[in-house]
Design an enzyme around this catalytic site. Structure first.
Site, PDB file in Angstrom:
ATOM      1  N   GLY A 113     -25.127  -0.002   6.533  1.00 54.11           N
ATOM      2  CA  GLY A 113     -26.290   0.743   6.993  1.00 54.11           C
ATOM      3  C   GLY A 113     -26.810   0.353   8.361  1.00 54.11           C
ATOM      4  O   GLY A 113     -27.818   0.914   8.823  1.00 54.11           O
ATOM      5  N   SER A 163      -3.040  11.057   5.370  1.00 54.89           N
ATOM      6  CA  SER A 163      -3.365  10.504   4.060  1.00 54.89           C
ATOM      7  C   SER A 163      -2.112   9.934   3.405  1.00 54.89           C
ATOM      8  O   SER A 163      -0.991  10.402   3.655  1.00 54.89           O
ATOM      9  CB  SER A 163      -3.979  11.579   3.149  1.00 54.89           C
ATOM     10  OG  SER A 163      -2.975  12.435   2.648  1.00 54.89           O
ATOM     11  N   TYR A 207       5.581  -5.030  17.703  1.00 47.76           N
ATOM     12  CA  TYR A 207       5.825  -4.243  16.489  1.00 47.76           C
ATOM     13  C   TYR A 207       6.511  -2.919  16.833  1.00 47.76           C
ATOM     14  O   TYR A 207       7.533  -2.555  16.240  1.00 47.76           O
ATOM     15  CB  TYR A 207       4.497  -4.001  15.780  1.00 47.76           C
ATOM     16  CG  TYR A 207       4.588  -3.096  14.574  1.00 47.76           C
ATOM     17  CD1 TYR A 207       5.209  -3.496  13.409  1.00 47.76           C
ATOM     18  CD2 TYR A 207       4.027  -1.810  14.607  1.00 47.76           C
ATOM     19  CE1 TYR A 207       5.287  -2.664  12.298  1.00 47.76           C
ATOM     20  CE2 TYR A 207       4.096  -0.970  13.509  1.00 47.76           C
ATOM     21  CZ  TYR A 207       4.733  -1.397  12.358  1.00 47.76           C
ATOM     22  OH  TYR A 207       4.811  -0.565  11.276  1.00 47.76           O
ATOM     23  N   LYS A 211      10.400  -1.660  15.890  1.00 49.17           N
ATOM     24  CA  LYS A 211      10.670  -0.425  15.139  1.00 49.17           C
ATOM     25  C   LYS A 211      11.607   0.498  15.921  1.00 49.17           C
ATOM     26  O   LYS A 211      12.517   1.129  15.348  1.00 49.17           O
ATOM     27  CB  LYS A 211       9.358   0.288  14.824  1.00 49.17           C
ATOM     28  CG  LYS A 211       8.546  -0.348  13.709  1.00 49.17           C
ATOM     29  CD  LYS A 211       9.228  -0.195  12.352  1.00 49.17           C
ATOM     30  CE  LYS A 211       8.340  -0.590  11.202  1.00 49.17           C
ATOM     31  NZ  LYS A 211       8.970  -0.390   9.883  1.00 49.17           N
ATOM     32  N   PHE A 244       0.826  -1.210   0.000  1.00 50.71           N
ATOM     33  CA  PHE A 244       0.000   0.000   0.000  1.00 50.71           C
ATOM     34  C   PHE A 244       0.859   1.260   0.000  1.00 50.71           C
ATOM     35  O   PHE A 244       0.672   2.164  -0.824  1.00 50.71           O
ATOM     36  CB  PHE A 244      -0.928  -0.033   1.228  1.00 50.71           C
ATOM     37  CG  PHE A 244      -1.743   1.206   1.455  1.00 50.71           C
ATOM     38  CD1 PHE A 244      -2.651   1.659   0.513  1.00 50.71           C
ATOM     39  CD2 PHE A 244      -1.622   1.914   2.650  1.00 50.71           C
ATOM     40  CE1 PHE A 244      -3.416   2.798   0.740  1.00 50.71           C
ATOM     41  CE2 PHE A 244      -2.378   3.048   2.893  1.00 50.71           C
ATOM     42  CZ  PHE A 244      -3.276   3.491   1.932  1.00 50.71           C
TER      43      PHE A 244
END
Length: 336
Positions: free
Chosen positions: A208, A224, A159, A163, A28
């Protein structure tokens, strides 16, 4: 004589060009890096891949690697490279034994990263950009407070710990002057094609059904995909980026309730967010063994990107509103 000048022209063009190696190029985030870097002038992009048939822009140079760990041989991939953007990593794996999980994360995220960085130094690479995680700072903030790039790290899960350990060893390599290191810690990344929890949330909304998130007054920072890519592009050759840690977000924080309300609008659906008290939701999550999920939905996690803006002169190019709208539109298109 003409042939001589033509040869000099192409030699100069070659010398001016940058060659960027991107790990995780089919993912991604890595895929978005590749697409952007291919548009940069005088830039060549190289992608080490397990599957050489992976679909990437035609201009991308491909090399083969089987895995990323402490024994990976990078010599062929690093030839002529000036910048490495390392986005490949072992990410969240649920329901693992904590001790075994940490060792598995370390094998790829620490030892694999350091092996690549050391070979990059031997190959003469100038800059190593490491995509880390806000989990190095910690899992949550109090409402109204925010993590900063220079806070004392407090990782808590395997994780985040892996890192952080990779960051520390990269900083040590940078201190020798052998290579410049840039560390980027993104918050939750969303954008066109996002998967995992963000995609699942949109799936909930388009069904919904009433959802019990109408009274969540937390604050969370998001970023983003376009803004992460833009920041990393800035860090490729910005002189002030060398040997720094940067946080990245859209520079606008929202509650889970507001986030879902905006997505409901952009998805064009009618979903009722029921105002259930947060305390009730936390208790229910505990009974169901979903405390970690509850923390992500109900807790706060804010970041302060003041350092990123001051040191680099960088600002998010895409607003939270614009980013959420394009993400929702892409999600709807993919469902057709």
């Amino acid at each position: 004589m003409i042939d001589y000048f033509i040869a000099i022209y192409f030699l100069n063009r070659f010398e001016m060009s940058k060659k960027i190696l991107v790990t995780g190029a089919t993912g991604f985030l890595g895929g978005a890096f590749v697409k952007r870097f291919c548009t940069l002038p005088e830039t060549l992009v190289l992608a080490p891949l397990r599957n050489l048939n992976s679909k990437l822009p035609d201009s991308v140079e491909k090399t083969h690697i089987s895995n990323i760990d402490q024994s990976t041989e990078w010599t062929q991939s690093l030839t002529g490279v000036s910048v490495v953007v390392h986005s490949a990593a072992r990410v969240h794996v649920m329901h693992e034994d904590p001790v075994q999980s940490l060792e598995k994360f370390r094998a790829i995220n620490v030892e694999g990263t350091l092996n690549l960085a050391r070979q990059a130094i031997q190959a003469g690479v100038k800059r190593f950009i490491f995509i880390s995680s806000i989990k190095v700072n910690g899992e949550a903030t109090l409402p109204g407070s925010a993590f900063s790039a220079d806070d004392l790290p407090q990782p808590s899960d395997p994780y985040g710990i892996s890192k952080f350990e990779a960051e520390q060893q990269l900083i040590q390599l940078a201190s020798t002057g052998a290579i410049e290191v840039v560390i980027i810690r993104p918050v939750l990344i969303y954008g066109a094609g996002v998967g995992a929890n963000f995609q699942q949330m949109m799936r909930w909304l388009v069904k919904g059904f009433p959802l019990p998130f109408g009274a969540v007054d937390n604050l969370r920072s998001l970023v983003s995909l376009d803004n992460v890519v833009d920041l990393v592009t800035t860090c490729i050759d910005h002189p002030q980026a060398a040997n720094q840690v940067f946080l990245v977000s859209d520079d606008e924080d929202v509650s889970t309730t507001e986030l879902m309300q905006r997505l409901i609008t952009f998805l064009g659906v009618k979903t009722w967010l029921v105002p259930i008290p947060v305390g009730v939701l936390v208790s229910l999550a505990g009974l169901l063994g979903r405390r970690a999920t509850a923390q992500r939905l109900l807790g706060s996690l804010q970041v302060d990107i003041k350092k990123t803006k001051l040191v680099l002169g960088w600002r998010p190019s895409v607003s939270l509103e614009e980013g959420l709208k394009s993400t929702a539109q892409h999600f709807l298109e993919a469902r057709k």
